[in-house]
Motif scaffolding. Structure first.
Motif, short mmCIF file in Angstrom:
data_model
loop_
_atom_site.label_atom_id
_atom_site.label_comp_id
_atom_site.label_asym_id
_atom_site.label_seq_id
_atom_site.Cartn_x
_atom_site.Cartn_y
_atom_site.Cartn_z
N THR A 1 0.83 -1.21 0.00
CA THR A 1 0.00 0.00 0.00
C THR A 1 0.86 1.25 0.00
O THR A 1 0.52 2.25 -0.63
CB THR A 1 -0.94 0.00 1.23
OG1 THR A 1 -1.74 -1.19 1.19
CG2 THR A 1 -1.85 1.21 1.22
N GLU A 2 1.97 1.18 0.73
CA GLU A 2 2.89 2.33 0.77
C GLU A 2 3.46 2.62 -0.61
O GLU A 2 3.64 3.77 -1.01
CB GLU A 2 4.02 2.02 1.76
CG GLU A 2 4.91 3.20 2.09
CD GLU A 2 4.29 4.14 3.11
OE1 GLU A 2 4.86 5.22 3.30
OE2 GLU A 2 3.25 3.80 3.71
N ILE A 3 3.74 1.56 -1.38
CA ILE A 3 4.31 1.72 -2.72
C ILE A 3 3.26 2.27 -3.69
O ILE A 3 3.53 3.21 -4.45
CB ILE A 3 4.86 0.38 -3.24
CG1 ILE A 3 6.02 -0.10 -2.36
CG2 ILE A 3 5.31 0.49 -4.70
CD1 ILE A 3 6.47 -1.52 -2.63
N ASN A 4 2.06 1.68 -3.71
CA ASN A 4 0.98 2.17 -4.57
C ASN A 4 -0.37 1.79 -3.94
O ASN A 4 -0.82 0.66 -4.08
CB ASN A 4 1.09 1.58 -5.97
CG ASN A 4 0.12 2.24 -6.95
OD1 ASN A 4 -0.85 2.88 -6.54
ND2 ASN A 4 0.38 2.10 -8.23
N PRO A 5 -1.00 2.72 -3.24
CA PRO A 5 -2.26 2.41 -2.53
C PRO A 5 -3.44 2.12 -3.44
O PRO A 5 -4.47 1.62 -2.99
CB PRO A 5 -2.50 3.67 -1.70
CG PRO A 5 -1.80 4.75 -2.43
CD PRO A 5 -0.59 4.11 -3.04
N ALA A 6 -3.32 2.42 -4.74
CA ALA A 6 -4.45 2.24 -5.65
C ALA A 6 -4.58 0.81 -6.17
O ALA A 6 -5.58 0.46 -6.78
CB ALA A 6 -4.32 3.20 -6.84
N VAL A 7 -3.56 -0.04 -5.92
CA VAL A 7 -3.57 -1.40 -6.46
C VAL A 7 -4.23 -2.36 -5.46
O VAL A 7 -3.74 -2.51 -4.34
CB VAL A 7 -2.14 -1.87 -6.79
CG1 VAL A 7 -2.16 -3.32 -7.27
CG2 VAL A 7 -1.52 -0.97 -7.84
N PRO A 8 -5.32 -3.03 -5.84
CA PRO A 8 -5.98 -3.97 -4.93
C PRO A 8 -5.12 -5.21 -4.70
O PRO A 8 -4.41 -5.67 -5.60
CB PRO A 8 -7.28 -4.34 -5.67
CG PRO A 8 -7.42 -3.33 -6.77
CD PRO A 8 -6.04 -2.89 -7.11
N VAL A 9 -5.22 -5.75 -3.47
CA VAL A 9 -4.46 -6.94 -3.10
C VAL A 9 -5.43 -8.08 -2.78
O VAL A 9 -6.35 -7.91 -1.99
CB VAL A 9 -3.56 -6.66 -1.87
CG1 VAL A 9 -2.81 -7.94 -1.46
CG2 VAL A 9 -2.58 -5.54 -2.17
N ILE A 10 -5.22 -9.23 -3.41
CA ILE A 10 -6.03 -10.43 -3.17
C ILE A 10 -5.14 -11.45 -2.48
O ILE A 10 -4.01 -11.69 -2.89
CB ILE A 10 -6.58 -11.01 -4.48
CG1 ILE A 10 -7.46 -9.97 -5.19
CG2 ILE A 10 -7.38 -12.28 -4.22
CD1 ILE A 10 -7.90 -10.40 -6.58
N VAL A 11 -5.65 -12.05 -1.40
CA VAL A 11 -4.86 -12.99 -0.60
C VAL A 11 -5.45 -14.39 -0.71
O VAL A 11 -6.66 -14.58 -0.55
CB VAL A 11 -4.83 -12.55 0.88
CG1 VAL A 11 -4.05 -13.56 1.72
CG2 VAL A 11 -4.21 -11.16 1.01
N GLY A 12 -4.59 -15.37 -1.00
CA GLY A 12 -5.02 -16.77 -1.02
C GLY A 12 -4.74 -17.41 0.32
O GLY A 12 -3.62 -17.34 0.83
N ILE A 13 -5.75 -18.02 0.95
CA ILE A 13 -5.59 -18.59 2.29
C ILE A 13 -5.96 -20.08 2.27
O ILE A 13 -6.65 -20.56 1.37
CB ILE A 13 -6.46 -17.86 3.32
CG1 ILE A 13 -7.95 -18.09 3.02
CG2 ILE A 13 -6.13 -16.38 3.35
CD1 ILE A 13 -8.87 -17.64 4.14
N ALA A 14 -5.49 -20.80 3.29
CA ALA A 14 -5.84 -22.21 3.43
C ALA A 14 -7.26 -22.32 3.98
O ALA A 14 -7.76 -21.42 4.67
CB ALA A 14 -4.86 -22.90 4.37
N GLU A 15 -7.91 -23.43 3.70
CA GLU A 15 -9.26 -23.65 4.20
C GLU A 15 -9.25 -23.65 5.73
O GLU A 15 -8.41 -24.29 6.37
CB GLU A 15 -9.80 -24.99 3.69
CG GLU A 15 -11.26 -25.22 4.04
CD GLU A 15 -11.80 -26.48 3.39
OE1 GLU A 15 -12.99 -26.77 3.56
OE2 GLU A 15 -11.02 -27.18 2.70
N GLY A 16 -10.17 -22.88 6.30
CA GLY A 16 -10.26 -22.80 7.76
C GLY A 16 -9.36 -21.75 8.39
O GLY A 16 -9.40 -21.56 9.61
#
Length: 504
Positions: A71-86
């Protein structure tokens, strides 16, 4: 339209699979196998990359600093996070940090592409000059603070008082509650309003660089010098490393800092506002924060309650965000929020607080296809809420029994707020009828929800009586620190030396 996507995943097989799926949809993909390599790639292509995908399902999980750094580098770029089930906690932490979306692995190709397309729509909007988060560079006053609740009204009152002096202010509260908004409002209301307001987040900078960023070095101007004559706002002060703490102590004691390589000390005339989402006194006890610095900085503490503890503010925040984002999207008129959607959003606990609510509203407004926002426009929130509603009655009763007294009061308020938001009549509480000694009534004689501060005071007085004035036990059972408990006793006029005298 071709877009550039940054994929950060340490698993080579998953990288190849996801890269192939994204490229098959016509987009270009940059890949990185570590968070460090991903940050380097993002710095090099900050203006070209439209979406960042981070894997948090393997290894040590999600690095808590990675999203703030992106966000500090470019706050306009959305971030999507892949997580493990549960991995619910990972998802919650990601949303608190500002993630746009999260995907549970294994990720279906349709879900992956759908999330990317939604994120790209958000990014295209930001490139047109309508950013997903409110820009804080402009003037923000206390009139911009939504304070329908007693808890937030108290914050505004204390903020106005703090603005009249130059003493350090410590803003306490969970991530996303609006600490920067209050800091800016204090600055604008002060006699330094014409001078710079400079902010720095210690959690978004590597420990090795914080000291240089804050105080500068030979040939590099630091944030301290940038804020000369104005206000220096230091977020997540608990993350300041020992060397930085020593320099900051030197500054508050003498008004100057001695830096290596400089012949003369760096003098500074700044007003300090600090923010933390941790209990600093506990950090002092653990040896992670200097005790002498703590007492120098904790002169005027202001605690901002989490959004789940001030649900009265939620409907007002929703309408304000919808109106602002509708204007930014240049819609013919502001979108209407349907009662069912308002009830859903009001009853949700918002672990990411106001920041998460703001992002959810922005996403819904950008992706809305009609003239109103419906419950279906908040699928992630609805899914989490439906999971709770799907529990059996017996399980629900057991969960209620296990909740703390504060949690039960909050749950009651949430149900009633949702009912009011949906236009339903409030269920009768029997106010005025004979109540058992340990019941805290949540509505007044007129049938309105009571102020949260009133209920909090009543609960504290009851706990003092129930635990016979044992302050450590009272604080532990209420889920707050002892310093917070003593401050609340002072706020409610309860003698800490003889608490049972004022108990319920």
């Amino acid at each position: 339209m071709t877009a550039q996507i940054l994929l950060i995943d340490e698993d080579a097989a998953e990288r190849r699979s996801m890269k192939a799926a994204i490229e098959a949809h016509g987009h270009a993909v940059h890949v990185a196998d570590t968070a460090h390599a991903g940050l380097d790639a993002f710095r090099r292509h900050r203006d070209a990359i439209s979406v960042v995908l981070i894997d948090a399902a393997s290894g040590e999980g999600l690095d808590p600093s990675i999203i703030p750094m992106l966000t500090e580098i470019n706050p306009a770029v959305p971030v999507i996070v892949g997580i493990a089930e549960g991995a619910t906690e990972t998802a919650v932490n990601a949303m608190r940090a500002g993630a746009f979306d999260f995907l549970v692995k294994p990720i279906a190709q349709e879900r992956l592409i759908g999330a990317i397309e939604s994120a790209l729509k958000i990014h295209r909007t930001s490139l047109q000059g309508r950013t997903p988060r409110r820009a804080r560079s402009g003037s923000v006053s206390f009139s911009d603070v939504t304070a329908a609740s007693a808890a937030m009204s108290r914050v505004v009152e204390l903020g106005r008082r703090a603005a009249q002096s130059t003493i350090p202010v410590m803003l306490e509260g969970e991530a996303g509650v609006g600490k920067e908004l209050i800091a800016r409002a204090i600055h604008v209301a002060s006699d330094r309003s014409s001078r710079p307001f400079v902010g720095v987040n210690c959690n978004a900078i590597s420990p090795a660089q914080i000291e240089e960023v804050l105080f500068g070095s030979d040939g590099l101007t630091g944030k301290l010098s940038e804020a000369e004559g104005g206000t220096l706002f230091i977020e997540e002060i608990s993350e300041l490393p020992p060397a930085g703490q020593m320099r900051l102590l030197e500054l508050v004691q003498s008004g100057e800092v001695h830096l290596a390589g400089l012949q003369r000390p760096l003098k500074a005339n700044v007003r300090l506002i600090l923010a933390t989402n941790k209990d600093l006194i506990e950090e002092v006890k653990a040896g992670r924060f200097r005790e002498d610095l703590y007492y120098r900085l904790n002169v005027f503490p202001i605690t901002i309650a989490s959004l789940r503890r001030r649900k009265e503010d939620i409907p007002h925040l929703i309408r304000a965000f919808v109106e602002r984002f509708s204007l930014e999207q240049r819609l013919p008129r502001s979108l209407h929020v349907e009662p069912s959607a308002l009830a859903l959003l009001t009853s949700f606990d918002w672990p990411g607080n106001t920041r998460q609510l703001e992002n959810a509203i922005f996403r819904a407004v950008v992706l809305a296809e009609g003239t109103s926002l419906r419950e279906a426009d908040f699928p992630q929130i609805a899914a989490q809420m439906s999971g709770h509603r799907g529990a059996s009655s017996a399980d629900s009763q057991a969960a209620v029994q296990e909740q703390s007294p504060i949690a039960r009061v909050q749950a009651s308020l949430a149900e009633r707020a949702a009912a009011f938001a949906g236009g339903q009549s409030a269920p009768s509480t029997g106010f005025g009828s004979t109540q058992s000694a340990n019941v805290i009534v949540s509505t007044d004689e007129a049938g309105n929800v009571r102020k949260l501060a009133e209920i909090e005071e009543e609960l504290i007085r009851f706990a003092l009586k129930f635990y016979r004035g044992q302050m450590s036990q009272v604080a532990r059972k209420l889920g707050i620190g002892r310093s917070t408990l003593y401050r609340k006793l002072k706020d409610y006029g309860i003698d800490p030396d003889d608490p049972q005298k004022d108990a319920a």
